[in-house]
Scaffold this motif. Structure first.
Motif, PDB file in Angstrom:
ATOM      1  N   LEU A   1       0.833  -1.214   0.000  1.00  0.00           N
ATOM      2  CA  LEU A   1       0.000   0.000   0.000  1.00  0.00           C
ATOM      3  C   LEU A   1       0.859   1.251   0.000  1.00  0.00           C
ATOM      4  O   LEU A   1       0.550   2.235  -0.690  1.00  0.00           O
ATOM      5  N   LYS A   2       1.973   1.215   0.738  1.00  0.00           N
ATOM      6  CA  LYS A   2       2.867   2.372   0.770  1.00  0.00           C
ATOM      7  C   LYS A   2       3.432   2.668  -0.613  1.00  0.00           C
ATOM      8  O   LYS A   2       3.600   3.832  -1.005  1.00  0.00           O
ATOM      9  N   LEU A   3       3.728   1.616  -1.377  1.00  0.00           N
ATOM     10  CA  LEU A   3       4.207   1.800  -2.754  1.00  0.00           C
ATOM     11  C   LEU A   3       3.134   2.448  -3.626  1.00  0.00           C
ATOM     12  O   LEU A   3       3.430   3.328  -4.438  1.00  0.00           O
ATOM     13  N   LEU A   4       1.899   1.988  -3.457  1.00  0.00           N
ATOM     14  CA  LEU A   4       0.793   2.581  -4.229  1.00  0.00           C
ATOM     15  C   LEU A   4       0.622   4.057  -3.882  1.00  0.00           C
ATOM     16  O   LEU A   4       0.364   4.891  -4.752  1.00  0.00           O
ATOM     17  N   GLU A   5       0.754   4.376  -2.599  1.00  0.00           N
ATOM     18  CA  GLU A   5       0.563   5.767  -2.167  1.00  0.00           C
ATOM     19  C   GLU A   5       1.697   6.673  -2.636  1.00  0.00           C
ATOM     20  O   GLU A   5       1.511   7.883  -2.778  1.00  0.00           O
ATOM     21  N   ALA A   6       2.871   6.104  -2.880  1.00  0.00           N
ATOM     22  CA  ALA A   6       4.019   6.895  -3.337  1.00  0.00           C
ATOM     23  C   ALA A   6       3.989   7.149  -4.841  1.00  0.00           C
ATOM     24  O   ALA A   6       4.644   8.071  -5.328  1.00  0.00           O
ATOM     25  N   TYR A   7       3.209   6.358  -5.563  1.00  0.00           N
ATOM     26  CA  TYR A   7       3.183   6.440  -7.032  1.00  0.00           C
ATOM     27  C   TYR A   7       2.440   7.686  -7.506  1.00  0.00           C
ATOM     28  O   TYR A   7       1.623   8.264  -6.792  1.00  0.00           O
ATOM     29  N   ASP A   8       2.709   8.098  -8.747  1.00  0.00           N
ATOM     30  CA  ASP A   8       2.195   9.367  -9.291  1.00  0.00           C
ATOM     31  C   ASP A   8       0.754   9.289  -9.807  1.00  0.00           C
ATOM     32  O   ASP A   8       0.021  10.256  -9.774  1.00  0.00           O
ATOM     33  N   TRP A   9       0.323   8.154 -10.335  1.00  0.00           N
ATOM     34  CA  TRP A   9      -1.048   7.914 -10.817  1.00  0.00           C
ATOM     35  C   TRP A   9      -1.533   8.967 -11.820  1.00  0.00           C
ATOM     36  O   TRP A   9      -2.552   9.619 -11.619  1.00  0.00           O
TER      37      TRP A   9
ATOM     38  N   LEU B   1       3.356  -6.355  -7.326  1.00  0.00           N
ATOM     39  CA  LEU B   1       3.104  -5.137  -8.091  1.00  0.00           C
ATOM     40  C   LEU B   1       4.064  -5.027  -9.273  1.00  0.00           C
ATOM     41  O   LEU B   1       5.188  -5.523  -9.224  1.00  0.00           O
ATOM     42  N   PRO B   2       3.645  -4.339 -10.335  1.00  0.00           N
ATOM     43  CA  PRO B   2       4.526  -4.148 -11.499  1.00  0.00           C
ATOM     44  C   PRO B   2       5.778  -3.367 -11.127  1.00  0.00           C
ATOM     45  O   PRO B   2       5.798  -2.611 -10.152  1.00  0.00           O
ATOM     46  N   SER B   3       6.829  -3.533 -11.920  1.00  0.00           N
ATOM     47  CA  SER B   3       8.119  -2.903 -11.607  1.00  0.00           C
ATOM     48  C   SER B   3       8.039  -1.384 -11.609  1.00  0.00           C
ATOM     49  O   SER B   3       8.761  -0.725 -10.858  1.00  0.00           O
ATOM     50  N   ASN B   4       7.175  -0.804 -12.462  1.00  0.00           N
ATOM     51  CA  ASN B   4       7.101   0.667 -12.489  1.00  0.00           C
ATOM     52  C   ASN B   4       6.561   1.224 -11.172  1.00  0.00           C
ATOM     53  O   ASN B   4       6.869   2.355 -10.795  1.00  0.00           O
ATOM     54  N   ILE B   5       5.769   0.418 -10.448  1.00  0.00           N
ATOM     55  CA  ILE B   5       5.273   0.834  -9.129  1.00  0.00           C
ATOM     56  C   ILE B   5       6.351   0.610  -8.070  1.00  0.00           C
ATOM     57  O   ILE B   5       6.626   1.477  -7.235  1.00  0.00           O
ATOM     58  N   ARG B   6       6.994  -0.560  -8.108  1.00  0.00           N
ATOM     59  CA  ARG B   6       8.017  -0.900  -7.106  1.00  0.00           C
ATOM     60  C   ARG B   6       9.215   0.028  -7.180  1.00  0.00           C
ATOM     61  O   ARG B   6       9.815   0.358  -6.152  1.00  0.00           O
TER      62      ARG B   6
END
Length: 461
Positions: free
Chosen positions: A349-357, A385-390
């Motif tokens: 979830l922290k990775l998702l929250e850090a992503y630009d979307w 999760l996909p590498s672009n998110i990680r």
């Protein structure tokens, strides 16, 4: 109208009976109890409109009664009776929620006056609560997920404008949920039983869009083998949603302006003028004001559409909603694809929250479906999760509302920097270019623990 029910609780029979008789003469339905335990039992059974309560009684005293009564019926008016020596306790009761207090024996006229005022205020509060409950039931937004301040602000505006017939321009980036907001406005309007007709303006050529919006007569152009009713006609009595309104041609803009001004039009190739009763909601991901200045969008049409401007925040403006959205989509796609994914790990979830979307909610939805399908575990982990998110290395944004006080801006900058430094106070202080002791002092002001980080070296700046 039914009589208000008053519960009198007093272990002194003379006072109890005097109150019963006087209140009955004043038109109240009076119930009486001779001690606190009996009184609490009757209170929980009757849920009376008000209580007159002796402060000192056997079995259950006034203080304990207050606590238990308010747990059963939160805002019931309770008037306390006390002897001359119990005034301090009566004041304490008022601090705990009692409406007023009288010393014994009470002056009946004043007691009745205070009782009627208490009942009036309680009645107004109950009516307000009933109204708010009715509004909440009517304005349910079951498919709009999130609890962030920017989203709440949008929904507050939706609640205000939905019952009206005002034209609404919904603006925002692609994938933010503009159609969902438009649907919520319609579903909570007086037109909710009428049609909700959607038109994606960017998906059709100028000729096809004109026919789609206004309809056409048989033989009006090659391929028009029969009369066709347009979307405006189909939306009569309801709402039409014009998505990507910024993409329509100049010629269509002129015809749309007439519909907004006159509520009438002709089908393509037709002579009959049709009148309609509709509400228009338009949406765009463009800056229409800039399009007007560039000469690509009619200024008069812009102002006709922009009666109410509703800007939908991007997902990066409401990152605190990502967890709720992710859980929502996990539930949907686990069921759709017969998977048993129960949730998402904190690290993922922290990775998702850090992503630009940049694709907003639509991008998140797509990613969650992809991850649910491919995940082998019961919980989405970072490696799922996909590498672009990680591997995303974007900068962390700090969102500041216009008008926020400097102290709040400073607080947010410190806390976000500390989070990005994984709680390392010395590192956070260096990033902020302040002394570590200054940082610790600020954290103390914010009510946070300031124990030293393991392995950190103190400084005196």
């Amino acid at each position: 109208m039914s009589k208000p029910t008053i519960l009198v609780i007093d272990d002194e029979k003379n006072i109890r009976e005097a109150l019963r008789q006087y209140l009955t003469m004043e038109g109240f339905d009076v119930q009486a109890a001779e001690d606190g335990a009996d009184g609490l039992n009757k209170f929980q059974t009757l849920l009376p409109d008000a209580v007159i309560l002796d402060l000192r009684m056997p079995k259950i005293g006034g203080m304990e009664f207050l606590t238990k009564a308010f747990a059963a019926k939160e805002h019931v008016p309770i008037i306390v009776l006390t002897g001359h020596g119990g005034v301090d306790e009566a004041v304490e009761c008022m601090k705990r929620g009692a409406y007023d207090f009288f010393t014994k024996p009470p002056e009946m006229d004043k007691l009745i006056l205070v009782l009627r005022r208490a009942l009036d205020e309680s009645g107004r509060r109950e009516r307000q609560n009933d109204l708010e409950l009715m509004i909440d039931e009517r304005f349910r937004f079951d498919n709009i997920i999130g609890n962030s301040a920017p989203l709440k602000k949008v929904l507050d505006t939706v609640r205000q404008i939905a019952p009206t017939d005002a034209t609404v321009l919904v603006s925002g980036e692609s994938g933010t949920g503009k159609e969902l907001i438009a649907s919520a406005i319609h579903n909570n309007s007086r037109r909710s039983k009428g049609p909700f007709v959607k038109v994606h303006c960017a998906a059709l050529s100028e000729t096809l869009l004109e026919s789609e919006l206004f309809g056409h007569e048989k033989g009006s152009f090659t391929g028009a083998i029969a009369r066709k009713r347009g979307r405006f006609e189909l939306a009569d009595g309801g709402t039409i949603f014009l998505d990507e309104i910024g993409d329509i041609s100049a010629a269509t803009q002129v015809k749309l302006l007439r519909v907004l001004q006159e509520h009438e039009f002709e089908r393509v190739g037709g002579e009959e003028t049709l009148r309609i009763d509709i509400r228009v909601i338009a949406a765009t991901n463009r800056d229409l004001h800039a399009e007007v200045n560039a000469g690509r969008f009619r200024e008069d049409l812009y102002y006709r559409l922009n009666v109410i401007n509703l800007r939908i925040p991007s997902l990066k403006e409401r990152k605190e909603d990502i967890g709720m959205l992710a859980s929502h989509f996990i539930k949907i796609y686990s069921k759709k694809h017969d998977k048993s994914i129960t949730g998402i790990s904190p690290k993922a979830l922290k990775l998702l929250e850090a992503y630009d979307w940049r694709g907003n909610i639509r991008e998140l939805q797509n990613l969650i479906e992809n991850t649910v399908v491919l995940s082998k575990a019961n919980e989405i982990q970072p490696e799922s999760l996909p590498s672009n998110i990680r591997n995303y290395q974007g900068k962390k944004d700090i969102l500041i509302e216009i008008g926020a006080p400097l102290s709040e801006i400073e607080r947010r900058a410190i806390l976000v920097t500390l989070e990005s430094a994984d709680g390392n106070k010395s590192l956070a202080a260096r990033i902020l270019k302040i002394g570590r002791k200054t940082l610790l002092r600020k954290l103390e002001e914010y009510g946070m623990k300031v124990s030293g980080d393991e392995g950190e070296k103190d400084d005196n700046t």
